[in-house]
Design an enzyme around this catalytic site. Structure first.
Site, PDB file in Angstrom:
ATOM      1  N   ASN A 245      15.790  20.146  17.706  1.00 54.53           N
ATOM      2  CA  ASN A 245      15.004  20.221  16.475  1.00 54.53           C
ATOM      3  C   ASN A 245      14.843  21.625  15.922  1.00 54.53           C
ATOM      4  OD1 ASN A 245      13.362  20.876  18.645  1.00 54.53           O
ATOM      5  ND2 ASN A 245      11.513  20.118  17.671  1.00 54.53           N
TER       6      ASN A 245
ATOM      7  N   GLU B 137       9.693  22.154  28.293  1.00 51.91           N
ATOM      8  CA  GLU B 137       8.715  21.786  27.276  1.00 51.91           C
ATOM      9  C   GLU B 137       9.125  20.405  26.821  1.00 51.91           C
ATOM     10  OE1 GLU B 137       7.784  20.649  24.133  1.00 51.91           O
ATOM     11  OE2 GLU B 137       8.391  22.438  23.001  1.00 51.91           O
TER      12      GLU B 137
ATOM     13  N   CYS C  93       7.599  19.524  18.094  1.00 54.78           N
ATOM     14  CA  CYS C  93       6.909  19.250  19.360  1.00 54.78           C
ATOM     15  C   CYS C  93       5.406  19.170  19.145  1.00 54.78           C
ATOM     16  CB  CYS C  93       7.171  20.366  20.367  1.00 54.78           C
ATOM     17  SG  CYS C  93       8.862  20.918  20.427  1.00 54.78           S
TER      18      CYS C  93
END
Lengths: 528, 528
Positions: free
Chosen positions: A161, A265, A302
């Site tokens: 992303n 993450e 995120c």
């Protein structure tokens, strides 16, 4: 697309295409293959990249920090110099708009320059000195000095992303290189042409600043990630992506003969609590702002707010209605790639299948365009720790939960798993009474916000883009901001070394001009 | 032994003996059972201790650092106030001499006081502030502030060889409590009576300083450690012990639904390189000093020098002969317990079974007394990475390796696994030419020494008692010295919080008087 592509793996500055499996990048909007092919790395190529990284580590990790800073600054310059054809390529591979990509490129080069600043500042070395006390009784104290050293070669897995800021030359790579750790990147399959152009920029910067060969390598292909994580030369891993992918890497790393840390993450639903006063004073405005945050970048962040909580009231109902109205106004858009779109559709279906979750607005996505959607879940699902509700749905969707009262709000928040962010929207008066909420959110998340929205992650000293599992695999790290360098450093103590054999950070004359903790007191002074 | 024992598990300040399995501590010299029994904890008791720790964490972790400092100082006072009967008990359980135990007690209370100093100093909070830039274009920057918070309840597994300094109130407990993390100790089976007396001292200190109930708990028994590591409330683990035991805990922690970090200090052979000049100038003296280090405390130190390397020469041969002579003069002594003695005998037999390893001096241990021994191994075993040679033999034994030349020395060192310490013995001239060796050793070990011996680990700011696997499970930590607190802290970022809702460390007025990184510059000034 005038940019020429080779599609070869990068073993340091050498190119290698030993494999027989080839891959094609695709246009995210049309699904058409882009020029290629890219050669999937063989195990031998992964091994060669890792061994080269290991061989160069002693040299690279002991370069003067200012020299590594020059390397990072030059990478930034090379990234900034990439032309319009580069931006066009990234756009074709990711469907991200040009303005966003130019902004992200500036973020990426800015991040490199910020780490260069950290290197010149020198506090990452964390120098500590306790001098000898030869007269101490019953035993003398030796001279003890501590500073930090890179952990060794780092494997980096970029995110889909952020094809620039969290990928080939993204935050993990910047932090690792700053720490003196050679990097081996597993190129993201969603933007391989982008990855090649960025890798070439890094190689040019390495060449221009006289870096030893092997400080940066990159390999292509599915499955090569496992070899990377399992390679004995690799000493740490940075990853941004899905919970399933991140956890798989963590499990591989933990099962090695010598386990290594993985900083993954992974998954966060980023709860936003809208307090009664804010609902009353500016519910419609909050609804508009929140909808903008949820749909920003097709929800592909995120830190996308995936859970909105409020206490039952007419104002909350009006707020939810306004939120739905704003979300309904947002246009369905193309996601990063077909895989991401498929995951979004799957996540939405999984929510719909849960008794107690209903869709308030939006419809099934069709034609590859992600439709913005709002769901409502019964509070009991949170209180019971229902896993579906806690799973990130990556895309322009959010779930509203109405709680009975403040006590239930606290219970619902306490039942959440670890988060990257947690947000309170409130008026000054009611916020003043929220110390308990802030403390609770700080235990749950890496970043606590008041009257803001979690999308938009500033790259600075104070940022934490991390949080308890499953937000990340290690709550003690951050993957954004200068503290990210800490993940790739380890302390080393030197006992009774002759001054000339000490790292410059610890020498009496303090040649790097560091603030050092000497006998427990911070000082920049040289020692006698 | 006038001290009364209850043998009950400590669920916070409550005592609990729900189980039916009982254990006895034994006199390390005679093997006779000491007064008891101790009640092995049930799973419910472990659960109760962990849940109490979780419940008290929000309160304990947000106490003013100075208040926690008062708690640690009072623990130190209570430890110092334990009487002669206590020292006698520890001596019976461990066979360690009184002078050593009094010294170790002073080290343990001194360690508590040092962490209290760290709390008052405040640098463990690592405060960072990047103020808002409302005028920044294209996007304003929000106010971002970062400091650190405890990770949550910590499980501590004490070591057998330091019944005070690395056990119930040892370094891991001190670091965790300092970080604001409640502690649940699994009492070491080798000194359960000692553990009880120390736990009582901690409870008295908690009572005197008004700590909330649950900041400290302790459970007894085999198998309870697994429950502790797997308990959802536990967020990190400190361990000192064997490679097998530590790795088992790491594997359990990594397999949790939410993996947690385990800081295990495990196995190190602590190589010592004796350079030609030192052999020539003072070979006999080095042999004497080294023998003293190897046999100190019956060799029961993690930093015991288990590998001695030198370049083949008549001087090295003379040195080895002198080392053997000194070692032969050392008296066999009682080890900590029968298990440790058994492991030592087993380790020695494993060495003897390896072709290429011969015993130069010493004999099989008999009658429970560990006999000092010197082995010689062919250099090829190191170069080939033979696992036996790299395994720690815990006790008064060391292995000598003769290398052909300096190149082979570097190769042999490069083949070593991670170490707690690595030592160079040399004369000034030859040391000056050893930058490559120092750099290599710094990549292998947490502490590099010159002209000293690794036994004796100073508790101070600059110490690192850690190192790459298998020395520890995470090279980025230390279990001795003030940096040990870092293992139990995580960063949290606060975005746009009203000043009053910020932790004191981050408030404008800087009420804790911290040095803070404000816009990248360290300052103690308050903010406007």
């Amino acid at each position: 697309m005038t940019h020429p592509f080779y599609g070869h793996n990068h073993i340091g500055k050498s190119r290698s295409a030993l494999g027989t499996v080839t891959l094609h990048s695709v246009d995210a909007r049309t699904g058409e293959p882009l020029p290629g092919p890219f050669f999937q790395a063989t195990r031998e190529e992964v091994d060669a990249a890792c061994r080269l990284a290991q061989a160069v580590f002693p040299t690279f990790s002991t370069l003067a920090p200012a020299v590594r800073a020059g390397f990072l600054d030059t990478i930034a310059d090379e990234l900034d110099a990439l032309g319009d054809d580069f931006i066009a390529t990234v756009g074709r591979e990711t469907a991200l708009p040009e303005a966003r990509l130019r902004g992200e490129r500036a973020r990426t080069s800015g991040q490199m320059r910020l780490f260069a600043t950290v290197l010149r500042r020198g506090d990452f070395l964390a120098a500590r000195i306790d001098r000898a006390l030869p007269q101490r009784s019953p035993l003398p104290r030796p001279d003890l000095r501590q500073c930090r050293l890179g952990v060794g070669p780092v494997g980096v897995f970029g995110a889909s992303n952020f094809p620039l800021a969290f990928s080939t030359a993204g935050g993990d790579t910047a932090a690792a290189l700053a720490a003196g750790c050679p990097v081996v990147v597993k190129a993201h399959s969603g933007h391989m042409a982008t990855a090649e152009a960025v890798a070439e920029a890094i190689h040019r910067a390495a060449e221009r600043t006289g870096m030893p060969d092997g400080v940066f390598s990159m390999v292509y292909g599915g499955g090569v990630g496992e070899w990377l994580v399992q390679h004995p030369a690799i000493q740490a891993v940075g990853f941004t992506g899905s919970l399933r992918g991140g956890r798989a890497l963590c499990d591989l790393a933990a099962a090695r003969p010598d386990p290594i840390p993985v900083f993954a993450e992974m998954s966060s639903i980023n709860p936003v609590v809208v307090l009664p006063g804010a609902l009353q004073a500016r519910g419609a405005q909050v609804a508009q702002e929140l909808a903008a945050s949820v749909t920003l970048g097709v929800g592909q962040f995120c830190t996308n707010p995936g859970l909105v909580l409020g206490v039952r009231s007419p104002e909350f109902s009006a707020f939810v209605a306004a939120l739905c109205q704003r979300m309904a106004e947002a246009t369905p858009q193309t996601m990063l790639n077909r895989g991401t779109f498929g995951s979004y559709c799957h996540g939405v279906q999984a929510l719909l299948a849960v008794p107690g979750i209903t869709r308030l607005c939006g419809a099934d996505s069709t034609g590859g365009l992600a439709a913005p959607q709002v769901f409502q879940a019964e509070a009991r699902l949170l209180l019971q720790g229902d896993a579906h509700l806690q799973e990130e749905v990556f895309g322009p969707a959010t779930v509203v939960v109405e709680v009975a009262d403040r006590a239930e709000l606290l219970q619902a928040l306490a039942a959440l798993r670890g988060q990257l962010t947690a947000t309170l929207i409130g008026e000054p008066d009611e916020l003043a009474a929220c110390a308990d909420l802030v403390a609770l959110l700080a235990r749950k998340a890496g970043r606590v916000l008041v009257n803001g929205y979690p999308t938009g992650v500033e790259v600075c000293d104070a940022m934490v883009h991390g949080g308890p599992y499953p937000a990340t695999s290690d709550a003690r790290g951050t993957s954004v901001g200068t503290l990210a360098i800490d993940r790739f450093l380890r302390p080393v103590c030197y006992q009774n070394l002759p001054d000339a054999l000490l790292p410059p950070a610890l020498q009496n004359a303090n040649p790097l001009g560091l603030a050092r903790l000497v006998e427990g007191v911070s000082t920049r002074e040289a020692l006698a």
